[in-house]
Write a protein that holds these residues in place. Sequence first.
Motif, PDB file in Angstrom:
ATOM      1  N   GLU A   2      33.838  13.265   7.347  1.00  0.00           N
ATOM      2  CA  GLU A   2      32.589  12.701   7.860  1.00  0.00           C
ATOM      3  C   GLU A   2      32.336  13.136   9.298  1.00  0.00           C
ATOM      4  OE1 GLU A   2      30.393  10.980   6.175  1.00  0.00           O
ATOM      5  OE2 GLU A   2      31.592  11.042   4.335  1.00  0.00           O
ATOM      6  N   VAL A   3      33.382  13.161  10.098  1.00  0.00           N
ATOM      7  CA  VAL A   3      33.232  13.591  11.492  1.00  0.00           C
ATOM      8  C   VAL A   3      32.813  15.064  11.543  1.00  0.00           C
ATOM      9  CG1 VAL A   3      34.450  13.976  13.664  1.00  0.00           C
ATOM     10  CG2 VAL A   3      34.854  11.878  12.366  1.00  0.00           C
ATOM     11  N   ALA A   4      33.398  15.891  10.691  1.00  0.00           N
ATOM     12  CA  ALA A   4      33.040  17.315  10.665  1.00  0.00           C
ATOM     13  C   ALA A   4      31.563  17.504  10.342  1.00  0.00           C
ATOM     14  CB  ALA A   4      33.916  18.050   9.646  1.00  0.00           C
ATOM     15  N   LYS A   5      31.031  16.707   9.404  1.00  0.00           N
ATOM     16  CA  LYS A   5      29.601  16.803   9.072  1.00  0.00           C
ATOM     17  C   LYS A   5      28.746  16.424  10.282  1.00  0.00           C
ATOM     18  CE  LYS A   5      30.137  15.699   4.148  1.00  0.00           C
ATOM     19  NZ  LYS A   5      29.836  14.683   3.093  1.00  0.00           N
ATOM     20  N   TYR A   6      29.177  15.386  10.993  1.00  0.00           N
ATOM     21  CA  TYR A   6      28.407  14.943  12.163  1.00  0.00           C
ATOM     22  C   TYR A   6      28.395  16.007  13.257  1.00  0.00           C
ATOM     23  CZ  TYR A   6      27.281  12.276  16.380  1.00  0.00           C
ATOM     24  OH  TYR A   6      26.728  11.846  17.563  1.00  0.00           O
ATOM     25  N   LEU A   7      29.509  16.711  13.425  1.00  0.00           N
ATOM     26  CA  LEU A   7      29.616  17.691  14.509  1.00  0.00           C
ATOM     27  C   LEU A   7      28.929  19.019  14.199  1.00  0.00           C
ATOM     28  CD1 LEU A   7      33.359  17.190  15.566  1.00  0.00           C
ATOM     29  CD2 LEU A   7      31.320  16.300  16.708  1.00  0.00           C
ATOM     30  N   VAL A   8      28.559  19.248  12.947  1.00  0.00           N
ATOM     31  CA  VAL A   8      27.931  20.524  12.578  1.00  0.00           C
ATOM     32  C   VAL A   8      26.629  20.709  13.355  1.00  0.00           C
ATOM     33  CG1 VAL A   8      26.749  21.772  10.722  1.00  0.00           C
ATOM     34  CG2 VAL A   8      28.946  20.685  10.286  1.00  0.00           C
ATOM     35  N   GLY A   9      26.508  21.869  14.001  1.00  0.00           N
ATOM     36  CA  GLY A   9      25.243  22.228  14.641  1.00  0.00           C
ATOM     37  C   GLY A   9      25.152  21.905  16.111  1.00  0.00           C
ATOM     38  N   PHE A  10      26.067  21.098  16.653  1.00  0.00           N
ATOM     39  CA  PHE A  10      25.972  20.881  18.100  1.00  0.00           C
ATOM     40  C   PHE A  10      27.278  21.266  18.781  1.00  0.00           C
ATOM     41  CE2 PHE A  10      27.429  16.515  17.060  1.00  0.00           C
ATOM     42  CZ  PHE A  10      28.350  16.279  18.069  1.00  0.00           C
ATOM     43  N   GLY A  11      27.131  21.665  20.047  1.00  0.00           N
ATOM     44  CA  GLY A  11      28.256  22.210  20.787  1.00  0.00           C
ATOM     45  C   GLY A  11      29.340  21.170  21.059  1.00  0.00           C
ATOM     46  N   HIS A  12      30.579  21.570  20.841  1.00  0.00           N
ATOM     47  CA  HIS A  12      31.706  20.672  21.124  1.00  0.00           C
ATOM     48  C   HIS A  12      32.968  21.497  21.283  1.00  0.00           C
ATOM     49  CE1 HIS A  12      31.799  21.240  16.750  1.00  0.00           C
ATOM     50  NE2 HIS A  12      33.103  20.980  16.809  1.00  0.00           N
ATOM     51  N   ASP A  13      33.960  20.898  21.904  1.00  0.00           N
ATOM     52  CA  ASP A  13      35.271  21.530  22.052  1.00  0.00           C
ATOM     53  C   ASP A  13      36.246  20.884  21.078  1.00  0.00           C
ATOM     54  OD1 ASP A  13      34.162  22.977  24.081  1.00  0.00           O
ATOM     55  OD2 ASP A  13      35.618  22.400  25.613  1.00  0.00           O
ATOM     56  N   GLU A  14      36.971  21.719  20.327  1.00  0.00           N
ATOM     57  CA  GLU A  14      37.981  21.224  19.409  1.00  0.00           C
ATOM     58  C   GLU A  14      39.359  21.376  20.040  1.00  0.00           C
ATOM     59  OE1 GLU A  14      37.680  23.217  15.699  1.00  0.00           O
ATOM     60  OE2 GLU A  14      35.866  22.147  15.082  1.00  0.00           O
ATOM     61  N   VAL A  15      40.134  20.330  20.000  1.00  0.00           N
ATOM     62  CA  VAL A  15      41.511  20.384  20.506  1.00  0.00           C
ATOM     63  C   VAL A  15      42.357  21.182  19.517  1.00  0.00           C
ATOM     64  CG1 VAL A  15      43.553  19.039  21.093  1.00  0.00           C
ATOM     65  CG2 VAL A  15      41.274  18.206  21.731  1.00  0.00           C
ATOM     66  N   SER A  16      42.912  22.298  19.996  1.00  0.00           N
ATOM     67  CA  SER A  16      43.725  23.163  19.136  1.00  0.00           C
ATOM     68  C   SER A  16      45.215  22.948  19.331  1.00  0.00           C
ATOM     69  CB  SER A  16      43.382  24.637  19.400  1.00  0.00           C
ATOM     70  OG  SER A  16      43.534  24.955  20.776  1.00  0.00           O
ATOM     71  N   ASP A  17      45.604  22.325  20.452  1.00  0.00           N
ATOM     72  CA  ASP A  17      47.026  22.078  20.692  1.00  0.00           C
ATOM     73  C   ASP A  17      47.171  20.959  21.714  1.00  0.00           C
ATOM     74  OD1 ASP A  17      49.766  22.416  20.450  1.00  0.00           O
ATOM     75  OD2 ASP A  17      49.875  23.880  22.063  1.00  0.00           O
ATOM     76  N   ILE A  18      48.204  20.133  21.518  1.00  0.00           N
ATOM     77  CA  ILE A  18      48.504  19.048  22.451  1.00  0.00           C
ATOM     78  C   ILE A  18      49.984  19.101  22.772  1.00  0.00           C
ATOM     79  CG2 ILE A  18      48.554  16.568  22.831  1.00  0.00           C
ATOM     80  CD1 ILE A  18      46.242  16.260  20.932  1.00  0.00           C
ATOM     81  N   ALA A  19      50.310  19.202  24.055  1.00  0.00           N
ATOM     82  CA  ALA A  19      51.700  19.118  24.511  1.00  0.00           C
ATOM     83  C   ALA A  19      51.920  17.717  25.075  1.00  0.00           C
ATOM     84  CB  ALA A  19      51.985  20.175  25.572  1.00  0.00           C
ATOM     85  N   VAL A  20      53.098  17.156  24.809  1.00  0.00           N
ATOM     86  CA  VAL A  20      53.360  15.770  25.215  1.00  0.00           C
ATOM     87  C   VAL A  20      54.030  15.693  26.575  1.00  0.00           C
ATOM     88  CG1 VAL A  20      54.597  13.664  24.588  1.00  0.00           C
ATOM     89  CG2 VAL A  20      53.461  15.014  22.820  1.00  0.00           C
ATOM     90  N   ASP A  21      54.986  16.562  26.860  1.00  0.00           N
ATOM     91  CA  ASP A  21      55.753  16.454  28.111  1.00  0.00           C
ATOM     92  C   ASP A  21      55.861  17.834  28.775  1.00  0.00           C
ATOM     93  OD1 ASP A  21      57.265  15.468  30.153  1.00  0.00           O
ATOM     94  OD2 ASP A  21      59.143  15.399  29.018  1.00  0.00           O
ATOM     95  N   PRO A  22      54.995  18.145  29.767  1.00  0.00           N
ATOM     96  CA  PRO A  22      53.918  17.281  30.271  1.00  0.00           C
ATOM     97  C   PRO A  22      52.725  17.261  29.325  1.00  0.00           C
ATOM     98  CG  PRO A  22      53.849  19.390  31.378  1.00  0.00           C
ATOM     99  CD  PRO A  22      55.069  19.417  30.509  1.00  0.00           C
TER     100      PRO A  22
END
Length: 240
Positions: A119-139
């Motif tokens: 559902e979120v993917a459908k909402y985001l279609v067509g408008f600009g946004h940044d997708e988080v591709s990686d998250i490091a925990v420490d730091p």
Amino acid sequence: MTTTPIAPVPATTPPRSRNGPRALLVSLGTLLILTGVVLLAIGGTAAWANQQRDDDGYFRAGPERVSTETSAVSVPLLELSGAGPDDLYAGDFLGDVRIQLESRNTGVPLFVGIGPAAEVAKYLVGFGHDEVSDIAVDPFEVVTTTRPGGRPAAAPATQSFWVASDTGTGARTLGWNATEGDWAVVIMNADGSPAVDVDVSVGGKLPAIRGIAVGALIGSALLLTIGTAVMISALGLSRR
């Protein structure tokens, strides 16, 4: 002529070797002790980690600045699933999840929400946004990929698919009890305007950590005790 009968030679039984049973006991004892040492290390690490919670009982990472010239920052897919004992299911392992954020643009209302990934993917279609591709925990560090597009046609708070959300000015906190499924997280300005600039921290209670620590330490004690007893038995067999 007289012949003297020859007495039969009594049969002798070769001595039984104890090398086989002794080697087996030594191997078994060594395996039990090594496994116990591994469990001791796991239990000790989990016990130490269990003490790293904040005052509210959360393991916390951040805060980290997240900014974009687009209209949103999203974590497009969080796959929470589990197979096995109840304590290892995703929801039981993660427990309560907390997202804290505050806008660096003074007075700008923020929105943060968690919803089904599709559902979120459908909402985001067509408008600009940044997708988080990686998250490091420490730091704590967030790596994003920009998806070009325009401005959303509707404000995020008007959507009905969010399972948890929070909106407003100042410091915001979103709490959610993690459940199995495919989820997405979205951070936006409340009106959908571009230029999102926030400080974000995330945390989880991870209730299974305490159980892992206790179980591993108990298992370690049992294996080390049994392994030591087996090695003593092997030593006694060798002396005999």
